[in-house]
Design an enzyme around this catalytic site. Structure first.
Site, PDB file in Angstrom:
ATOM      1  N   GLU A 165     -23.463   2.101   3.283  1.00  0.00           N
ATOM      2  CA  GLU A 165     -23.517   3.560   3.134  1.00  0.00           C
ATOM      3  C   GLU A 165     -24.935   4.097   2.928  1.00  0.00           C
ATOM      4  OE1 GLU A 165     -20.725   4.865   0.176  1.00  0.00           O
ATOM      5  OE2 GLU A 165     -19.010   3.992   1.228  1.00  0.00           O
ATOM      6  N   GLU A 348     -14.081  -0.908   3.449  1.00  0.00           N
ATOM      7  CA  GLU A 348     -13.619  -0.379   2.162  1.00  0.00           C
ATOM      8  C   GLU A 348     -12.589   0.702   2.434  1.00  0.00           C
ATOM      9  OE1 GLU A 348     -16.608   1.222  -0.480  1.00  0.00           O
ATOM     10  OE2 GLU A 348     -17.966  -0.447  -0.114  1.00  0.00           O
TER      11      GLU A 348
HETATM   12  C1  FCB Z   1     -18.139   3.657  -1.905  1.00  0.00           C
HETATM   13  C2  FCB Z   1     -19.064   2.561  -2.375  1.00  0.00           C
HETATM   14  C3  FCB Z   1     -18.425   1.590  -3.331  1.00  0.00           C
HETATM   15  C4  FCB Z   1     -17.493   2.276  -4.288  1.00  0.00           C
HETATM   16  C5  FCB Z   1     -16.536   3.170  -3.554  1.00  0.00           C
HETATM   17  C6  FCB Z   1     -15.538   3.862  -4.446  1.00  0.00           C
HETATM   18  O1  FCB Z   1     -18.895   4.767  -1.558  1.00  0.00           O
HETATM   19  O2  FCB Z   1     -19.548   1.844  -1.277  1.00  0.00           O
HETATM   20  O3  FCB Z   1     -19.445   0.880  -3.978  1.00  0.00           O
HETATM   21  O4  FCB Z   1     -18.219   2.940  -5.242  1.00  0.00           O
HETATM   22  O5  FCB Z   1     -17.248   4.132  -2.847  1.00  0.00           O
END
Ligand code: FCB
Length: 444
Positions: A165, A348
């Site tokens: 990110e 994620e």
């Molecule tokens: C993302 C991050 C991760 C975590 C999630 C909830 O933006 O990559 O580290 O904090 O959000």
């Protein structure tokens, strides 16, 4: 009822990040990082710190057992740069390397494919002292660190993600200042941090590719469809600007070596001849973090004059993020239609909720189960439409240190009691385990 079945080589698992779970911040020669400094400055909302977090640095074997018992076949973790090169440049810390050796060997022995991410936000403080991601000179130290890691683990780890990110690093770290290093440098600061991450990533990818064959190289972006709160022209323009900053600088950079036209004038002073070619790289695998869509509106006074609009959603997580699984489907379909259907995986996806522990110790996190299920169905639907999706990793294996929210937001499929450090699988853990074992999900 319909059954969505996933490809036989599909991978299932969970993701974590070093700073959020490891603790042991002073152990074995680790150097300071920007989040240590940010925490010491009192910037964590609940006053907690990552000093212990999940103590994964000492309990990694127990955590691997949790992954194995969930019948996951993949795990994404990040490597703490400050453990490896404590001063940011120069001496390499063997004891830091040893930790990831042990972790990787443990994962492989348990039949779990390790996906390593090189930078999940824990920048060595000495590099920040020299300008961090504002300073173009960060490119070489990052590429060196990438070489150090792949030389050490490349015989066993075949999947390498460069960044996590970069937009959040740039916007929250150097724009709004609610993440480390906590700076408010405005639009130029944000764009500079984005561009320098693109350059560092390009250099790291080339450094690895020059030395190793057969690696799957990629990066992790949180692509979130940006839509306007209303059809007023200023909101429509704001959503397009936000799409350029949030999604396109990183995505167009690596895939096409292109600076978004909406930002070309603003970025011209920081882009040198040859940069476009340097940021482009034919990655093998694109990791996607997806939490929700973004509903944006025109808001003077904020970076790029864009603010958060009303998402008009009836389901929300404890982060006050809307629950919008259809946005994941749309995103995957747009990558298929507009980007040549690149190989992607969900790196994620998950949700924080205010979990309740029952008298018998059980955590019946029905909302998280529903969240995961709805998003897995969205992935399954996109697969049936021909999207090139290789795997799904939830965020996160464990409750952990949620950055500026500290320990107050729980994203884990396994609960962590921060006093005893006891791990307790939640219902969502069992749900995901069943999906992984069956390689299919029942869609309503
Ligand atoms: C993302 C991050 C991760 C975590 C999630 C909830 O933006 O990559 O580290 O904090 O959000």
């Amino acid at each position: 009822m319909a059954m969505l079945t996933f490809p036989s080589d599909f991978f299932w698992g969970a993701s974590t990040a070093a700073y959020q779970i490891e603790g042991a911040l002073d152990a074995d020669g680790r150097g300071p990082c920007i989040w240590d400094r940010f925490t010491a400055a009192g910037r964590i909302q609940d006053g907690s710190s990552a000093a212990i977090a999940c103590d994964h640095y000492h309990r990694w074997a127990e955590d691997i057992a949790l992954i194995r018992q969930a019948r996951f076949n993949a795990y994404r973790f990040s490597i703490a740069w400050p453990r490896i090169v404590p001063a940011g440049t120069g001496a390499v810390n063997e004891r830091g390397l040893d930790f990831y050796d042990r972790l990787v060997d443990g994962l492989l022995a348990a039949g779990i494919r390790p996906l390593a991410c090189l930078y999940h936000w824990d920048l060595p403080q000495p590099l920040e002292d020299r300008g961090g991601w504002q300073n173009r000179a960060i490119v070489a130290p990052f590429a060196d660190y990438a070489s150090i890691m792949t030389r050490r683990l490349g015989d066993r780890v075949k999947d390498w993600m460069m960044l996590n990110e970069p937009n959040v690093v740039a916007i929250n770290g150097y724009g709004t200042g609610d993440h480390a290093p906590g700076l408010t440098l405005g639009e130029t600061g944000i764009l500079r941090a984005l561009h320098h991450q693109n350059l560092a990533q390009g250099a790291a990818l080339r450094a690895i590719a020059a030395e190793h064959a057969g690696m799957r190289l990629g990066t992790v972006l949180n692509l979130q469809p940006s839509r306007p709160e209303s059809d007023r022209p200023e909101d429509v323009a704001a959503a397009a600007r936000w799409d350029a900053v949030w999604n396109r600088v990183a995505l167009d950079g690596v895939l096409h070596g292109r600076i978004p036209s909406l930002l070309a004038a603003a970025m011209a002073p920081m882009v040198e001849p040859g940069d476009e070619a340097a940021i482009r790289f034919p990655i093998d695998l694109l990791g996607i973090n997806y939490y929700s869509r973004m509903t944006m509106k025109h808001e003077p006074g904020r970076p790029f004059a864009v603010g958060w609009g009303d998402a008009r959603c009836d389901r929300w997580t404890a982060m006050a993020w809307p629950v919008q699984p259809d946005g994941l489907y749309d995103l995957l379909m747009s990558l298929r239609a507009n980007e040549g259907n690149p190989a992607v995986f969900i790196a994620e996806n998950g949700a924080a909720y205010d979990d309740r522990v029952d008298a018998d110790g059980a955590i019946h996190d029905a909302e998280r189960v529903a969240f995961l299920k709805d998003h897995i169905i969205a992935v399954g639907r996109a697969l049936t439409q021909g999207c090139n999706i290789k795997g799904y990793l939830c965020w996160s294996l464990l409750d952990n240190f949620e950055w500026a929210f500290g320990l107050s937001k729980r994203f884990g499929i396994v609960r962590v009691d921060y006093e005893s450090l006891i791990r307790t699988p939640k219902d969502s853990y069992r749900f995901l385990s069943e999906v992984a074992a069956a390689n299919c999900v029942l869609s309503a």
